[in-house]
Scaffold this motif. Structure first.
Motif, PDB file in Angstrom:
ATOM      1  N   VAL A   1     -57.190 -19.738 -12.624  1.00 46.53           N
ATOM      2  CA  VAL A   1     -56.972 -19.762 -11.355  1.00 46.53           C
ATOM      3  C   VAL A   1     -57.899 -18.640 -10.406  1.00 46.53           C
ATOM      4  O   VAL A   1     -58.712 -18.662  -9.464  1.00 46.53           O
TER       5      VAL A   1
ATOM      6  N   TYR B   1     -49.715 -25.028  -7.074  1.00 46.65           N
ATOM      7  CA  TYR B   1     -49.839 -23.917  -8.034  1.00 46.65           C
ATOM      8  C   TYR B   1     -48.622 -23.231  -8.293  1.00 46.65           C
ATOM      9  O   TYR B   1     -48.285 -23.138  -9.452  1.00 46.65           O
TER      10      TYR B   1
ATOM     11  N   LEU C   1     -57.014 -22.531  -3.028  1.00 43.78           N
ATOM     12  CA  LEU C   1     -57.186 -22.129  -4.354  1.00 43.78           C
ATOM     13  C   LEU C   1     -57.274 -20.726  -4.425  1.00 43.78           C
ATOM     14  O   LEU C   1     -56.851 -19.851  -5.320  1.00 43.78           O
TER      15      LEU C   1
END
Length: 891
Positions: free
Chosen positions: A570, A400, A713
């Motif tokens: 996200v 990310y 995540l």
């Protein structure tokens, strides 16, 4: 993390045939227990220093301090803190012979002081007479000793012990309404509350009294509080958490054969809050009396009962071979209303206070079994066991972060002018600008704080969602002026409408607030993650801060907006995944979660519907939310700047409506996560960490409960929320400074020079904010920094009031604007300092005072000339011009 214990108290002793009171004479003992039928008593396993476990949890680490300088030790002593030193005074023991050998109990008037944990006890002075078994309450002024007994009677005397560093001073305080011993007490805010006890030696009934003393109005004396909805009690434990007073267990008394008192051990518990009264809370898992009290407070929601007597060994009587008292370390969680056993104690002591000291709680001396004291003094601290983050989670997070840097850097070559850097060349699609507005308003603090609010309190603050009400005002009134004037900084309008001073004042306040906010936005999520996982605070701050600075400096506003778009996906995706995971793990699923949360008032049930401005009522939150959001959406550069990045006004309006549509849904999602977490941890209280702050509850679930990779995540979602806010702040601060200040100070500078300055400002401010966040992580000044932000943040209503004054008051002029702004700031400051109303009213006061005083002051000077085009009265003309294709400037 340490403990926050508000007070301490002394309990009765445990001699004779089982636990006995602070009175001469025998008693008949029975082992009966009472409690709420079907009351919840949830048991789980936790880690203690003396009883390790493999699960994630807290550990209590115990340190032996120097023992009291008395071979026997004492029960029922007063204990607390004064001037940073630990005081222990009074108490009773059997110095000659044990009770089974015919020994007599002796009360003492001696007092000792321990300056530091590795120091030595010194005799500090004497009490006014032998005394024990009263309540001990540590106050800001010293140790308050309340009631108690001696050999022949119980006392109503109250006095304060103050350690000067060289001598022990004693001040008389208002006496109790009646003599009382074996009572418990605690400090709730600035009010001392005591409850229960016995009025005289040999009493056959326990007290139902609850008395309160205001530290700020001692002359008024003690006032009676209503009685809790349960039996009278003595040897109970008290505690304070979140400003609420708690009363746990104890014993009730009744006359037995021959008129001697008979005990019934209690496991019921109650809570008291001013303005709400008493309420019944979950019963203790087992009866408990004479526990060290007040219960030490851990984190923001736990109270600890470190031992006590459950009455199970009463039948053994007072014999040399008595094994002692058996009770674990218990944790009560005030939010979920559940109990969790936290393992065995290294030694159980009763009839002694618990004292907050040096980041933990001290158990000084006390009774180890009937008739036997101990001089041992122990300091206990809870130590959080952090969950490992795992390789897969780190890989997910690294992907990310790398993607954000690459995405941001890809816009470097498109930033050839300040217009590109500040407004993205006005080539941003409306939907991307709308997502960017949303991402900017949803900081990492909000990402964690909204679930924490839903978890701890319910959906009350959801009432502040006023975006749909404000959006027509923004798109129909404010937006046309920003677009038709072709501004880069929102505060350009104030100079054109009033004067340069108004513009620079508003811009300076914005810059000050954002400078402080950068550090907090980085520090708080890093701290929360470090609290519950092995992700280092420094590492989190550096990763979030430095990488965000790099892509914002290189890519400008387009980088900010497009990374915002990715970050929105996200963070919302991670939030949805987390909610589904919580619901799957709840017994009964979503329906069961809704039913249980509703039963415990975790939606809107607790919202007070009153017009009292000192209370965060439903009306106050809704109206206050409108005025607070008025600043964010009409006068805050970081949001207004997004309105200027699209190709025309119509696209900008679509962007604003996009945010208005997403924001309430996202807020509902995060409140739902909080509600689900409440239900999950009510069903599984053993999974909570007693040391954590409430804002860490969502990170706690993420790192401990989500599968590997998924946790990475969702943590990336926290990083995304931080970086989206940080990137917007950095770019908007560079924009505000260059536009509002540099162009004034360097009017002839080339655009390329200003572009370079904007890049360097982005880097300097970003790295400085990161450095301050690192400093906050290493120092103890967070409260001071937050106080600074709170003070600066008070003036959002003042700034938005200037815009309201300019747009809606045709007669307003520069003199009136400055007068209104100053009066508004003073009024808000006055309300804040004197605590006249809840913070939800600050923006209301700021706007109303600014407009009212600004209008009146403007009447003292000539009417402004040529400013009608900058007021709402010009909108009809602007609309006609727009219908022809343009309003005279790019839209």
């Amino acid at each position: 993390m340490g403990f926050g214990v508000a007070s301490a108290r002394g309990t009765g002793i445990m001699d004779g045939r089982g636990p006995d009171r602070a009175s001469p004479g025998g008693m008949i003992m029975t082992h009966r227990t009472t409690g709420r039928r079907g009351g919840m008593a949830v048991f789980a396993v936790a880690l203690l220093a003396t009883a390790a476990r493999a699960d994630d949890g807290a550990a209590a680490a115990w340190t032996s301090l120097p023992p009291l300088p008395d071979a026997e030790g004492f029960a029922g002593a007063f204990a607390g803190v004064s001037a940073g030193a630990l005081l222990v005074a009074g108490g009773a023991n059997f110095p000659g012979a044990k009770p089974w050998d015919g020994g007599s109990k002796v009360w003492t008037d001696r007092a000792w002081v321990l300056d530091r944990p590795d120091g030595a006890w010194r005799e500090a002075g004497r009490l006014p007479g032998p005394r024990a078994y009263g309540a001990s309450v540590t106050t800001p002024d010293g140790l308050l000793c309340i009631g108690g007994s001696d050999t022949g009677r119980h006392h109503d005397e109250v006095f304060l012990l103050r350690w000067t560093g060289t001598a022990l001073e004693r001040d008389a305080w208002p006496p109790l309404p009646a003599p009382c011993a074996n009572l418990c007490g605690a400090l709730a805010g600035r009010t001392v509350i005591v409850a229960g006890g016995e009025a005289a030696p040999g009493a056959v009934s326990a007290g139902t009294n609850a008395w309160a003393l205001d530290l700020d109005d001692r002359a008024a004396g003690w006032r009676a509080l209503p009685t809790w909805p349960g039996p009278g009690r003595t040897l109970a434990a008290a505690g304070v958490q979140g400003g609420e007073f708690f009363l746990f267990g104890g014993v009730s008394l009744a006359a037995g054969p021959e008129g001697k008192p008979v005990r019934t051990y209690l496991r019921d518990a109650f809570a008291w809050r001013a303005g709400r009264g008493w309420r019944r809370i979950a019963d203790l898992p087992r009866p408990l009396a004479a526990a060290p009290s007040p219960a030490p407070a851990a984190g923001q929601a736990f109270l600890l009962l470190a031992g006590g007597d459950d009455g199970s060994r009463v039948h053994l009587g007072t014999v040399p071979a008595h094994p002692g008292f058996d009770a674990p370390l218990l944790g009560y969680h005030t939010i979920t209303d559940t109990w969790t056993p936290l393992g065995a104690l290294p030694a159980v002591r009763v009839t002694t206070p618990a004292v907050a000291w040096h980041g933990g709680f001290v158990i000084p001396s006390g009774e180890m079994r009937p008739g036997v004291r101990s001089p041992e003094v122990r300091l206990g601290r809870l130590v959080a066991r952090k969950a490992g983050f795992g390789t897969l989670n780190y890989v997910t997070l690294a992907i990310y972060l790398a993607a954000m840097v690459l995405m941001g850097a890809s816009f470097t070559r498109r930033n050839r002018t300040t217009d590109d850097f500040f407004r993205g060349g006005q080539r941003v699609p409306w939907w991307a600008a709308g997502l960017s507005i949303f991402a900017t308003m949803l900081s990492s603090i909000t990402f964690m704080a909204i679930p924490a609010r839903g978890y701890a309190e319910g959906w009350n603050l959801f009432l502040a969602n006023t975006y749909l009400l404000l959006t027509p005002l923004v798109t129909l009134v404010y937006l046309p002026f920003y677009r038709s004037l072709d501004v880069t900084s929102a505060y350009e309008y104030l100079e054109r409408r009033f004067n340069a001073a108004a513009r620079m004042l508003a811009s300076a306040l914005f810059l000050l607030f954002q400078c402080g906010r950068v550090a907090i936005v980085l520090y708080l999520p890093a701290l929360a993650l470090a609290t519950v996982s092995n992700i280092d605070v420094t590492t989190s701050i550096v990763l979030m801060g430095v990488l965000c600075v790099v892509y914002t400096m290189l890519g400008g506003m387009e980088a900010v907006i497009w990374t915002d778009v990715a970050q929105t996906v996200v963070l919302l995706g991670g939030a949805v995944w987390a909610l589904v995971t919580v619901l799957v793990r709840i017994d009964g699923g979503a329906a069961g979660a809704i039913a249980l949360a509703s039963e415990h008032g975790r939606f809107f049930q607790s919202v007070p519907w009153t017009f009292d401005l000192a209370v965060a009522s439903g009306w106050v939150i809704m109206v206050g939310g409108i005025f607070q959001n008025l600043f964010s959406y009409t006068a805050s550069q970081d949001v207004v700047q997004r309105y200027l990045t699209t190709g025309d006004r119509k696209s900008a309006a679509r962007a604003i409506w996009t945010n208005a549509a997403i924001a309430p849904v996202a807020q509902a999602l995060f409140f739902a996560i909080g509600t689900a977490l409440f239900v999950y941890y009510r069903q599984h209280p053993e999974r909570l960490d007693p040391t954590m702050q409430n804002d860490a509850v969502f990170p706690l679930f993420i790192v401990r409960e989500l599968p590997a990779g998924v946790a990475g995540l969702v943590v990336a979602g926290i990083f995304a929320a931080a970086q989206s806010t940080l990137a917007g702040s950095l770019n908007s601060m560079a924009t505000a400074y260059v536009t509002d200040f540099d162009r004034r100070f360097r009017p002839g500078a080339a655009d390329a020079s200003r572009l370079n300055l904007a890049r360097w400002l982005t880097a300097v401010i970003g790295f400085a904010g990161t450095a301050v966040a690192l400093w906050l992580a290493k120092s103890d000044v967070r409260s001071l920094w937050e106080a600074f932000l709170n003070v600066i943040g008070l003036f959002g209503g003042t700034v938005s009031g200037l815009f309201v004054l300019g747009l809606f008051v045709r007669r307003a002029n520069g003199f009136g604007a400055i007068a209104g702004g100053l009066a508004s700031a003073a009024a808000v400051g006055w309300v804040f300092v004197h605590k006249l109303a809840t913070f939800w009213t600050y923006a209301i006061v700021g706007v109303v005072v600014c407009v009212a005083v600004g209008w009146i002051a403007s009447l003292l000077r000539p009417a402004p000339a040529g400013t009608d085009a900058l007021t709402i009265h010009a909108l009809r003309r602007t609309a006609r011009a727009d219908s022809r294709g343009d309003a005279g400037a790019p839209t």
